[in-house]
Write a protein that holds these residues in place. Structure first.
Motif: not given
Length: 233
Positions: A85-103
């Protein structure tokens, strides 16, 4: 895997056949009979489905399920590399709007899509890759080679490590995906080599994007990896 551990994996597989066959065949008949008798008590003296008529289907189904699960346990015991398992931390995708597409409101589609594009640039001719799919933990996609059952690449969103910072935590895992149907399990061919190769590609991808991460080795990786702290739902 030691012989003792293999035996402990095979034993539940053997018992799963009779147990699941009973649930599939006997339990529904019992429930329906109980409902029928409750509606019409005069029918209590009748046996709607004689037990001997269910014995052969029960035995065949139990044997099929047990054989499929025993074979799966033996095949999976050949995996010499523990899942990671890879535990990653990044701000590269901070503006990713896909949360609105995920239930469940989880971002991560952009993360998954960027990894897909990275893989296509490296091995696009050899690999078959699906599109990112929203899951209750984040996003994921299938990947495989012709003739083998596919893998699943999970990108689980685990929230923010610091509320006031743009960085997000993600849990990534490349998992084998055994089929559920017993007759398909009898022909299942896990692609251990591809799983290991995709994990190496994932490490290359994370390094190339400047994403900080740590790895944890596990005996078995759940397709829906958990994290600490738990993914935000």
């Amino acid at each position: 895997m030691t012989r003792g551990r293999l035996i402990w994996k095979i034993l539940p597989a053997l018992l799963s056949g009779p147990t699941l066959a009973a649930l599939i065949l006997l339990l529904p008949f019992g429930v329906l009979t109980g409902i029928y008798v409750a509606l019409d008590p005069s029918m209590a003296m009748y046996e709607f489905t004689p037990e001997e008529e269910l014995l052969i289907p029960f035995a065949l189904l139990a044997a099929l399920i047990s054989a499929a699960n025993v074979r799966l346990a033996v095949v999976m015991s050949r995996d010499r590399n523990a899942g990671r398992v890879f535990e990653a931390t990044t701000d590269r995708y901070a503006g990713d709007p896909s949360g609105a597409q995920n239930v469940h409101g989880h971002p991560g589609k952009q993360f998954a899509q960027e990894f897909i594009d990275f893989l296509k640039a490296q091995d696009g001719a050899r690999l078959e890759m699906g599109e990112p799919v929203g899951e209750d933990y984040g996003w994921g996609f299938a990947i495989g080679e012709k003739g083998f059952s596919p893998l699943w690449v999970a990108v689980a969103h685990a929230g923010k490590p610091l509320r006031d910072e743009p960085a997000e935590d993600y849990i990534l895992a490349v998992t084998l995906e055994p089929p559920l149907l017993p007759w398909r399990r009898l022909a299942y061919k896990p692609d251990f080599a591809l799983r290991d190769d995709i994990e190496r590609r994932l490490i290359e991808f994370l390094y190339s994007r400047g994403v900080s991460f740590v790895t944890e080795a596990e005996d078995w990786v759940d397709p829906e990896p958990t994290s600490h702290p738990a993914p935000r739902f």
